[in-house]
Every structure is written in C-alpha cells, then in structure tokens.
Design a protein around this motif. Structure first.
Motif, PDB file in Angstrom:
ATOM      1  N   ARG A 198       0.830  -1.217   0.000  1.00 45.35           N
ATOM      2  CA  ARG A 198       0.000   0.000   0.000  1.00 45.35           C
ATOM      3  C   ARG A 198       0.857   1.257   0.000  1.00 45.35           C
ATOM      4  O   ARG A 198       1.974   1.250   0.477  1.00 45.35           O
ATOM      5  CB  ARG A 198      -0.900   0.024   1.233  1.00 45.35           C
ATOM      6  N   TRP A 199       0.305   2.314  -0.523  1.00 46.78           N
ATOM      7  CA  TRP A 199       0.926   3.640  -0.520  1.00 46.78           C
ATOM      8  C   TRP A 199       2.293   3.672  -1.194  1.00 46.78           C
ATOM      9  O   TRP A 199       3.178   4.451  -0.808  1.00 46.78           O
ATOM     10  CB  TRP A 199       1.046   4.177   0.907  1.00 46.78           C
ATOM     11  N   ASN A 200       2.467   2.835  -2.215  1.00 49.96           N
ATOM     12  CA  ASN A 200       3.772   2.793  -2.882  1.00 49.96           C
ATOM     13  C   ASN A 200       4.135   4.112  -3.562  1.00 49.96           C
ATOM     14  O   ASN A 200       5.321   4.389  -3.786  1.00 49.96           O
ATOM     15  CB  ASN A 200       3.799   1.651  -3.902  1.00 49.96           C
ATOM     16  N   ASP A 201       3.124   4.917  -3.880  1.00 51.87           N
ATOM     17  CA  ASP A 201       3.399   6.216  -4.512  1.00 51.87           C
ATOM     18  C   ASP A 201       3.957   7.226  -3.518  1.00 51.87           C
ATOM     19  O   ASP A 201       4.431   8.293  -3.920  1.00 51.87           O
ATOM     20  CB  ASP A 201       2.135   6.770  -5.165  1.00 51.87           C
ATOM     21  N   LYS A 202       3.929   6.888  -2.218  1.00 54.01           N
ATOM     22  CA  LYS A 202       4.404   7.813  -1.187  1.00 54.01           C
ATOM     23  C   LYS A 202       5.814   7.464  -0.688  1.00 54.01           C
ATOM     24  O   LYS A 202       6.387   8.213   0.107  1.00 54.01           O
ATOM     25  CB  LYS A 202       3.453   7.805   0.011  1.00 54.01           C
ATOM     26  N   PHE A 203       6.349   6.324  -1.140  1.00 55.52           N
ATOM     27  CA  PHE A 203       7.654   5.869  -0.646  1.00 55.52           C
ATOM     28  C   PHE A 203       8.556   5.489  -1.811  1.00 55.52           C
ATOM     29  O   PHE A 203       8.085   4.980  -2.833  1.00 55.52           O
ATOM     30  CB  PHE A 203       7.484   4.636   0.257  1.00 55.52           C
ATOM     31  N   ALA A 204       9.862   5.698  -1.642  1.00 55.36           N
ATOM     32  CA  ALA A 204      10.825   5.221  -2.616  1.00 55.36           C
ATOM     33  C   ALA A 204      10.812   3.690  -2.618  1.00 55.36           C
ATOM     34  O   ALA A 204      10.473   3.069  -1.598  1.00 55.36           O
ATOM     35  CB  ALA A 204      12.219   5.738  -2.268  1.00 55.36           C
ATOM     36  N   ASP A 208      12.945   1.412  -2.238  1.00 57.36           N
ATOM     37  CA  ASP A 208      13.737   0.728  -1.212  1.00 57.36           C
ATOM     38  C   ASP A 208      13.529   1.292   0.191  1.00 57.36           C
ATOM     39  O   ASP A 208      14.268   0.967   1.120  1.00 57.36           O
ATOM     40  CB  ASP A 208      15.226   0.777  -1.569  1.00 57.36           C
ATOM     41  N   ASP A 209      12.502   2.128   0.347  1.00 54.47           N
ATOM     42  CA  ASP A 209      12.240   2.772   1.640  1.00 54.47           C
ATOM     43  C   ASP A 209      11.500   1.804   2.553  1.00 54.47           C
ATOM     44  O   ASP A 209      10.377   1.398   2.273  1.00 54.47           O
ATOM     45  CB  ASP A 209      11.402   4.018   1.417  1.00 54.47           C
ATOM     46  N   ARG A 210      12.120   1.455   3.682  1.00 55.34           N
ATOM     47  CA  ARG A 210      11.516   0.501   4.628  1.00 55.34           C
ATOM     48  C   ARG A 210      10.955   1.201   5.857  1.00 55.34           C
ATOM     49  O   ARG A 210      10.645   0.530   6.847  1.00 55.34           O
ATOM     50  CB  ARG A 210      12.559  -0.535   5.052  1.00 55.34           C
ATOM     51  N   SER A 211      10.822   2.487   5.814  1.00 55.29           N
ATOM     52  CA  SER A 211      10.345   3.242   6.973  1.00 55.29           C
ATOM     53  C   SER A 211       8.830   3.083   7.147  1.00 55.29           C
ATOM     54  O   SER A 211       8.136   2.616   6.253  1.00 55.29           O
ATOM     55  CB  SER A 211      10.692   4.724   6.842  1.00 55.29           C
TER      56      SER A 211
END
Length: 287
Positions: A276-282, A284-287
């Motif tokens: 979910r919300w892949n458009d909000k995270f890079a 490789d972003d695991r935050s």
C-alpha cells in the motif's frame, strides 16, 4: 462524561477482524447480507475486535452483524477511521449512526496524505481530541502515519495518539518506526500481516516459516500473526472463509520460541515488499 469504561487494547482485542478494502461494495441503500453473515460469524467464532472505517463503506453491515450476533456490544472492541477530513466531527457522527452505537473504542485519522500543510494535520488531530473530550470514544490514534507525521501532530497535541495502524509484516518490519512508537508510548497496530504468503510469495522466509508452523502444528498464517502478537503488535486480519477465520484465532493461544520470532525477523528482512501507498515511498524505503 461517558458512561463507558475505556477498554485496553490487549488480550483477545489484540487480534482484530478487518472489514477493509477487500469488502468494498458500491454505495447503495441495500445492506450487503453476505457481509453481515461473515462478520456475525466472526463474532460467534470468538473475535472480539472489529476494525472498520468510513472509507470501507461497511459500517452499516458491521452494526447489523453486532445486533444479530448475540454478543453484547460492551464485549466488543470497535475501531473506526475517518476519511472525510474536511468534516471530522460530521464523519464521526455518521459512523456512530451507521454502526448503531453511541461509542467506539478507537477512532483513527485514516491517513496523513490529505494534508497540504502541517497545520492541516494538526487541525485534524485537534478535531479528534474534541471528539475524545465528548466521551464518545475510548481512545484516538492515527493510521498510515510516518514518524515525521507523528512528530508534526505532537507539536500541538494535548493527547498523544494511542496507536498507529500501519502495514507491517516480516517483509516490511519498519523497525525504526516501531522503536519510535515504543519511545512515545504508541501502540503499533499491523494490517496486511499475511503478505509474505498471500502477496509476496515466493520469498526467503518460505521454507523456515513452513518448518516453524509444522513444528507447532499451526498454519503459516497463524505463525505470521503470532510473530506480530508476540512482539506486542496488535493485528488486523480477515477472511471470508470460516475455516480460515477460525484458524487465525489460534494465534491468540499458541506461542513461538523467541528464537523462532527472531528467525522470522531475520529472513523476513532479506526481502522488501510494500503493498500500500507505494506512490508515497521510494522503492527501497523501509520506513
């Protein structure tokens, strides 16, 4: 003041039966009788936490299922979420009306991405604080918030968020955010706990997860839910299949070895998957 005694998010309430996006139906006056039956079945099987939201368009069915289940609403933990941030109080009132209750146990800001400024985010949280002051909700919190979003609302908050409901499983452990939650006294509440076997398979966890589940005589789904519960993480899961619904409840009664929890975490960290919300995270972003 409210006549309701706030319930703690612990014990059997740590496992919620979700009525989320997979349930979404067209907006109509007719009740979805199939959904009512499934939620009623969940309650009769032993689920005591129902997770719903304005966005899911399932609140009327959840309310009807509670009425038909024979389970007193006082024994059920209800989580709701607001999506209409332009009218938070009105959305809350409509949620109570659709559920047929005068109180919910937990009410969340569904996501932070509506906000065009920090003031927008802080303003929405202030409205939730006002709802809390009314005595019609046991606790308030957030969903899909990052650490930065939480920091923003804490700058002006009178009341700290009780929880943050986020996508979390061994392939998206969000360790830094979990540590921040603990520091701030915020309960981590996971959705999509079964992604490693439902949406992200095959993966590095498959073999060991199957071995651990076999050793305990449980399904891999129960092992994944237990992995979260055993770390103090509340979990929302769902199914339309009665056997799976019943199976998932076993996670409340089994226990993994600490080394097994650690093993699932270690192999899970070898893969990154966000549903979910892949458009909000890079990527490789695991935050």
């Amino acid at each position: 003041m409210s006549a309701h005694k706030p319930k703690a998010l612990d014990g059997s309430f740590m496992l919620a039966f979700g009525t989320g996006s997979t349930w979404r139906k067209e907006d109509s006056e007719a009740l979805n009788t199939g959904l009512i039956e499934i939620v009623k079945e969940a309650l009769q099987l032993g689920y005591r936490h129902l997770d719903t939201a304005e966005l899911y368009n399932t609140e009327r069915e959840v309310g009807e299922a509670i009425k038909q289940s024979g389970v007193p609403v006082s024994e059920i933990y209800i989580t709701g979420k607001v999506f209409t941030m332009s009218d938070v109080q009105g959305a809350f009132d409509r949620t109570l009306q659709r559920l047929g209750v005068d109180y919910v146990d937990l009410y969340l800001l569904h996501h932070p991405y509506f906000a065009k400024s920090n003031a927008d985010l802080q303003g929405a949280w202030t409205e939730l604080e006002t709802i809390y002051d009314s005595g019609k909700v046991g606790a308030i919190g957030v969903s899909n918030f990052t650490e930065d979003h939480i920091r923003t609302i804490l700058e002006t908050a009178r009341i700290r968020p009780a929880c943050n409901q986020i996508e979390l499983n061994p392939y998206l452990q969000r360790t830094q955010l979990q540590q921040y939650h603990k520091k701030q006294g915020i309960q981590t509440f996971a959705f999509s706990p079964l992604s490693p076997i439902v949406r992200a398979s095959p993966g590095p966890l498959d073999s060991d997860l199957e071995s651990i589940a076999k050793k305990h005589g449980i399904s891999t789904a129960v092992a994944l839910i237990r992995w979260a519960l055993q770390q103090g993480i509340a979990v929302a899961t769902t199914s339309t299949d009665k056997a799976r619904m019943k199976d998932h409840l076993l996670a409340l009664d089994v226990s993994l070895l600490e080394k097994e929890v650690a093993l699932i975490s270690r192999f899970g960290a070898e893969k990154h998957f966000r549903g979910r919300w892949n458009d909000k995270f890079a990527p490789d972003d695991r935050s």
